[in-house]
Design an enzyme around this catalytic site. Structure first.
Site, PDB file in Angstrom:
ATOM      1  N   ASN A 111       6.399   4.389 -13.810  1.00 10.51           N
ATOM      2  CA  ASN A 111       4.986   4.208 -14.158  1.00 10.51           C
ATOM      3  C   ASN A 111       4.385   5.568 -14.479  1.00 10.51           C
ATOM      4  O   ASN A 111       5.053   6.593 -14.366  1.00 10.51           O
ATOM      5  CB  ASN A 111       4.233   3.478 -13.035  1.00 10.51           C
ATOM      6  CG  ASN A 111       4.255   4.266 -11.736  1.00 10.51           C
ATOM      7  OD1 ASN A 111       3.720   5.363 -11.657  1.00 10.51           O
ATOM      8  ND2 ASN A 111       4.898   3.717 -10.720  1.00 10.51           N
ATOM      9  N   ASP A 142       6.261  -2.163  -7.576  1.00 13.56           N
ATOM     10  CA  ASP A 142       6.240  -3.367  -6.733  1.00 13.56           C
ATOM     11  C   ASP A 142       7.588  -4.091  -6.773  1.00 13.56           C
ATOM     12  O   ASP A 142       7.932  -4.790  -5.840  1.00 13.56           O
ATOM     13  CB  ASP A 142       5.126  -4.306  -7.198  1.00 13.56           C
ATOM     14  CG  ASP A 142       3.749  -3.730  -6.874  1.00 13.56           C
ATOM     15  OD1 ASP A 142       3.600  -3.197  -5.756  1.00 13.56           O
ATOM     16  OD2 ASP A 142       2.852  -3.771  -7.729  1.00 13.56           O
ATOM     17  N   LYS A 171      26.637   1.757 -17.300  1.00 16.66           N
ATOM     18  CA  LYS A 171      25.633   1.646 -18.353  1.00 16.66           C
ATOM     19  C   LYS A 171      25.774   0.283 -19.043  1.00 16.66           C
ATOM     20  O   LYS A 171      26.885  -0.113 -19.415  1.00 16.66           O
ATOM     21  CB  LYS A 171      25.831   2.770 -19.369  1.00 16.66           C
ATOM     22  CG  LYS A 171      24.734   2.826 -20.384  1.00 16.66           C
ATOM     23  CD  LYS A 171      24.933   3.917 -21.398  1.00 16.66           C
ATOM     24  CE  LYS A 171      23.912   3.763 -22.504  1.00 16.66           C
ATOM     25  NZ  LYS A 171      24.323   4.403 -23.727  1.00 16.66           N
ATOM     26  N   PRO A 184       9.830  -3.146  -0.674  1.00 17.78           N
ATOM     27  CA  PRO A 184       9.080  -3.158   0.575  1.00 17.78           C
ATOM     28  C   PRO A 184       7.690  -2.564   0.343  1.00 17.78           C
ATOM     29  O   PRO A 184       7.543  -1.616  -0.433  1.00 17.78           O
ATOM     30  CB  PRO A 184       9.903  -2.233   1.491  1.00 17.78           C
ATOM     31  CG  PRO A 184      10.723  -1.386   0.561  1.00 17.78           C
ATOM     32  CD  PRO A 184      10.970  -2.227  -0.660  1.00 17.78           C
ATOM     33  N   ASP A 185       6.670  -3.128   0.973  1.00 17.67           N
ATOM     34  CA  ASP A 185       5.329  -2.523   0.914  1.00 17.67           C
ATOM     35  C   ASP A 185       5.275  -1.480   2.038  1.00 17.67           C
ATOM     36  O   ASP A 185       5.140  -1.825   3.214  1.00 17.67           O
ATOM     37  CB  ASP A 185       4.238  -3.584   1.076  1.00 17.67           C
ATOM     38  CG  ASP A 185       2.854  -3.011   0.769  1.00 17.67           C
ATOM     39  OD1 ASP A 185       2.582  -1.863   1.181  1.00 17.67           O
ATOM     40  OD2 ASP A 185       2.055  -3.688   0.107  1.00 17.67           O
ATOM     41  N   ILE A 186       5.399  -0.226   1.659  1.00 11.72           N
ATOM     42  CA  ILE A 186       5.538   0.851   2.650  1.00 11.72           C
ATOM     43  C   ILE A 186       4.252   0.982   3.466  1.00 11.72           C
ATOM     44  O   ILE A 186       4.270   1.088   4.691  1.00 11.72           O
ATOM     45  CB  ILE A 186       5.884   2.187   1.952  1.00 11.72           C
ATOM     46  CG1 ILE A 186       7.043   1.976   0.969  1.00 11.72           C
ATOM     47  CG2 ILE A 186       6.242   3.261   2.971  1.00 11.72           C
ATOM     48  CD1 ILE A 186       7.260   3.122   0.010  1.00 11.72           C
ATOM     49  N   LYS A 223      -8.003  -5.595  -0.030  1.00  8.58           N
ATOM     50  CA  LYS A 223      -6.712  -4.900   0.105  1.00  8.58           C
ATOM     51  C   LYS A 223      -6.592  -4.227   1.471  1.00  8.58           C
ATOM     52  O   LYS A 223      -5.536  -4.231   2.090  1.00  8.58           O
ATOM     53  CB  LYS A 223      -6.569  -3.865  -1.017  1.00  8.58           C
ATOM     54  CG  LYS A 223      -5.178  -3.339  -1.203  1.00  8.58           C
ATOM     55  CD  LYS A 223      -5.000  -2.646  -2.543  1.00  8.58           C
ATOM     56  CE  LYS A 223      -4.890  -3.647  -3.675  1.00  8.58           C
ATOM     57  NZ  LYS A 223      -4.852  -3.041  -4.994  1.00  8.58           N
ATOM     58  N   LYS A 266      -3.546  -5.287   3.879  1.00 11.36           N
ATOM     59  CA  LYS A 266      -2.492  -4.309   4.202  1.00 11.36           C
ATOM     60  C   LYS A 266      -2.607  -3.787   5.626  1.00 11.36           C
ATOM     61  O   LYS A 266      -1.710  -3.115   6.110  1.00 11.36           O
ATOM     62  CB  LYS A 266      -2.554  -3.144   3.222  1.00 11.36           C
ATOM     63  CG  LYS A 266      -2.396  -3.584   1.764  1.00 11.36           C
ATOM     64  CD  LYS A 266      -1.409  -2.721   1.041  1.00 11.36           C
ATOM     65  CE  LYS A 266      -1.253  -3.183  -0.396  1.00 11.36           C
ATOM     66  NZ  LYS A 266      -0.084  -2.596  -1.033  1.00 11.36           N
TER      67      LYS A 266
END
Ligand code: CTP
Length: 397
Positions: free
Chosen positions: A208, A276, A286, A303-305, A337, A341
């Site tokens: 990203n 995500d 390759k 995983p959502d750290i 959020k 979280k």
């Protein structure tokens, strides 16, 4: 200023050693006392007499004798300092440090010290770029060793590139940062930063646009207030700050492992733009065109750290701060959020394209806490970082 600070300066064997004499002078100008240690190779470049004359202190040498042991043993010598500085840090000294060798005075001091260590590497560009040196550097940064430089430029050997030792004033600045005292003295803060790269195959990955600018500025601001910072960074496009423990990672899973390994902490700030999803079955080879149509990628959730750390029963940092990138209903989304979280604060950014925030130098932040939402004015990312670091210091007080 470095009033009353004691620096143990290990001078390795390289042409840059002459700059270390100026470094002694500059450190003393700022009020520090300097105890020089010369490696055997270092003595080929500067004499013990010049180092001791500039430091006004006894010089400890590679071949130390019983008198030194009687006066001050190597363990004591390594701990009497507030900071150990290695300048120049040669490829050999870095390799010894990374390998845990203790076969001469310098390497023994580096193994025995309980203080932070700052290295100023200096070597030929090819030696610097050699995979062995880069591997050793990564090990040292992961061990919490601080590093300043090297600079890029013409070298004594006639080549050009990175490898020149930083100028004495830049090293002094790194020393000041490493010894910074402030309200976060003695507090350990973990900061995640940058993007993650999720491999598709050995040459392709999903990434990203995060540059790591805001996370880097936050780590720098926390360190400036005296925090002991573990900086877990994905492949960012800005250089990591000085004076922090850098843990470079590529993927979300690696970032999660690095964060868990760094616990316990007093606070954790999750500024990274973590992917995500990852490719569930990244190919070890390759992926070729082979004319069989388009490849299909299966995804798996990362995983959502942030949520994982916020939900810890044991070792949960007292303050857990998340980030939210929002384009609409900033406060409502960030508040939701925060609840979802389980973190204490959410730093919400308005990332509508017209704000120019994504990839820019400024940020418009809303800080969402249990007390409600606070709109901050549009500020440079450095100023946002300083303001957040100050708030963190107040919260941990
Ligand atoms: N985060 C994390 N681990 C993940 C995903 C996100 O630690 N796997 C952290 C980020 O570092 C950030 C916050 O969670 O602090 C952002 O949460 P996220 O749900 O990804 O929010 P947004 O990026 O704002 O995206 P969305 O609106 O899609 O939820």
């Amino acid at each position: 200023m470095l009033d009353g600070k004691r620096i143990l300066l290990i001078i390795g064997g390289g042409i840059a050693a002459f700059k270390s004499l100026d470094l002694i002078r500059r450190l003393r100008e700022r009020g520090a006392s300097v105890t020089p240690v010369l490696t055997r190779a270092g003595e080929e470049f500067v004499t013990p007499l010049s180092a001791s004359a500039l430091a006004s202190e006894k010089v400890y040498r590679d071949l130390f004798d019983l008198t030194d042991e009687a006066e001050m043993g190597h363990i004591e010598l390594s701990r009497a300092a507030d900071l150990v500085v290695v300048a120049p840090a040669t490829a050999d000294l870095m390799a010894k440090m990374a390998g845990g060798h203790a076969n001469d005075l310098a390497s023994t001091l580096l193994m025995a010290t309980d203080k932070r260590v700052l290295i100023a590497p200096a070597m030929n560009v090819r030696m610097w770029e050699h995979p062995a040196t880069q591997r050793n550097l990564a090990t040292l940064l992961g061990d919490g060793i601080l590093c300043v430089g090297p600079d890029e430029g013409d070298m004594a050997c006639g080549e050009h590139g990175p490898g020149r030792m930083s100028e004495p004033l830049a090293i002094v600045e790194a020393v000041e940062q490493a010894l910074a005292t402030g309200p976060l003295q003695g507090k350990h803060v973990i900061v995640t930063s940058g993007p993650t790269h999720e491999p598709i195959d050995p040459v392709r990955y999903i990434a990203n646009r995060s540059s790591g600018t805001q996370g880097t500025a936050i780590a720098r601001a926390l360190a400036a207030l005296g925090a002991d910072v573990t900086f877990v960074t994905g492949p960012a496009s800005v250089a990591p700050p000085q004076g922090v423990r850098v843990v470079p990672v590529q993927t979300a899973s690696e970032m999660e492992a690095a964060v868990k390994a760094a616990l316990p902490a007093d606070a954790a700030v999750f500024a990274a733009a973590v992917a995500d999803w990852r490719v569930a079955d990244a190919s070890a080879r390759k992926i070729k065109k082979e004319g069989k149509g388009l490849p299909t990628l299966q995804f798996a959730e990362n995983p959502d750290i942030l949520a994982g750390v916020a939900g810890l029963k044991k070792d949960r940092p007292a303050l857990v701060v998340g980030f939210a990138a929002e384009t609409d209903d900033v406060v409502a989304n960030a508040t939701a959020k925060r609840e979802r979280k389980g973190c204490d604060w959410v730093v919400a950014n308005d990332v509508r394209p017209e704000t120019g925030i994504m990839g820019g130098t400024e940020n418009t932040v809303t800080l969402v806490t249990a007390e409600g939402a606070e709109n901050w004015p549009r500020l440079g990312k450095d100023k946002v970082a300083e303001r957040l670091a100050t708030r963190i210091a107040e919260a941990l007080d």
